[in-house]
Design an enzyme around this catalytic site. Sequence first.
Site, PDB file in Angstrom:
ATOM      1  N   SER A 141       0.860  -1.192   0.000  1.00 31.74           N
ATOM      2  CA  SER A 141       0.000   0.000   0.000  1.00 31.74           C
ATOM      3  C   SER A 141       0.889   1.232   0.000  1.00 31.74           C
ATOM      4  O   SER A 141       2.016   1.185   0.512  1.00 31.74           O
ATOM      5  CB  SER A 141      -0.869   0.006   1.263  1.00 31.74           C
ATOM      6  OG  SER A 141      -1.478   1.278   1.428  1.00 31.74           O
ATOM      7  N   TYR A 154      -2.228  -1.097  10.224  1.00 40.36           N
ATOM      8  CA  TYR A 154      -2.233  -1.258   8.760  1.00 40.36           C
ATOM      9  C   TYR A 154      -0.926  -0.742   8.159  1.00 40.36           C
ATOM     10  O   TYR A 154      -0.278  -1.432   7.364  1.00 40.36           O
ATOM     11  CB  TYR A 154      -3.427  -0.494   8.175  1.00 40.36           C
ATOM     12  CG  TYR A 154      -3.596  -0.649   6.685  1.00 40.36           C
ATOM     13  CD1 TYR A 154      -4.156  -1.795   6.142  1.00 40.36           C
ATOM     14  CD2 TYR A 154      -3.211   0.364   5.813  1.00 40.36           C
ATOM     15  CE1 TYR A 154      -4.332  -1.930   4.767  1.00 40.36           C
ATOM     16  CE2 TYR A 154      -3.377   0.236   4.440  1.00 40.36           C
ATOM     17  CZ  TYR A 154      -3.939  -0.914   3.927  1.00 40.36           C
ATOM     18  OH  TYR A 154      -4.098  -1.053   2.565  1.00 40.36           O
TER      19      TYR A 154
END
Length: 252
Positions: A141, A154
């Site tokens: 990401s 995350y």
Amino acid sequence: MRLENKKAIVTGGAGGIGRATCLALAAEGAEVAVVDLNQQAAQAVADEIRAAGGSAIAIGADVSSEADITRVVQTAVDAFGTINIVHNNAGIIRRTTALEIDVDEWDLVFGVNVRAIYLMCKHVVPIMAAAGKGSIINTGSGWGLKGGGRALSYCASKGAVVNMTRALAIDHGPAGIRVNSVNPGDVNTGMLRDEARQVAQEENSFLAESADRPLGRMGEPREIAAAVVWLASDESSYVTGSALVVDGGGIA
Ligand SMILES: NC(=O)c1ccc[n+]([C@@H]2O[C@H](COP(=O)([O-])OP(=O)(O)OC[C@H]3O[C@@H](n4cnc5c(N)ncnc54)[C@H](O)[C@@H]3O)[C@@H](O)[C@H]2O)c1
């Protein structure tokens, strides 16, 4: 077709990016094992591929479980004979700071986003090594490269994905296995919509950032899938350990 006779596993294959990857790999001739926690949705993606003339199976599995990963790899090998391509793509997000997340949630995020990749590689690398070739693509990401607000577990887990990709590339390159990460910016999927529910929209920097980017919009799942297909194919034969950013500009 760029992936004729190739056999692929895609995790999170029922979700936004995973489904797009499954369809794109199949359109290039690969046989695809669609793996997801949501077995029914995985079956729907496999049915969609078959309806379009491709070849696919669906496997319901929790990728954070070693027993499930063992079963996934065995089922795919039984169906296809071997595995040439893996897209480790299943992922979850919790929009919490260090003060808000509890230990169980932390472990859950790392189980799905990080441990699953280690487990898949543990079971699939020997198969690829025996063939002297393979391509593994891990979904990182943009927030794994630059960080982001209110998503500590995350961001940490996606940073781990980027660097474990490099470590895997170093370890298994001599066996002919390439390992790369694809790092999306904000992409129009269920995860992004789920996030909008977790965090008030005005706080949601994923959404705010997309308008500021050079291309001025969020990405579509097929635009991530196109990068995965390239990394899966021989066109990227000298690319390994890389962190490919697909974000409309703005991360680096
Ligand atoms: N959407 C974005 O903006 C964005 C941005 C950067 C990175 N990503 C990453 O892309 C990947 C795909 O995300 P998406 O946006 O398509 O999300 P999504 O929620 O649409 O899809 C994720 C899929 O993973 C599956 N899944 C969740 N936990 C699982 C488990 N334990 N075992 C097996 N499957 C499981 C879900 O059922 C779902 O089908 C994720 O790794 C995510 O972190 C997404």
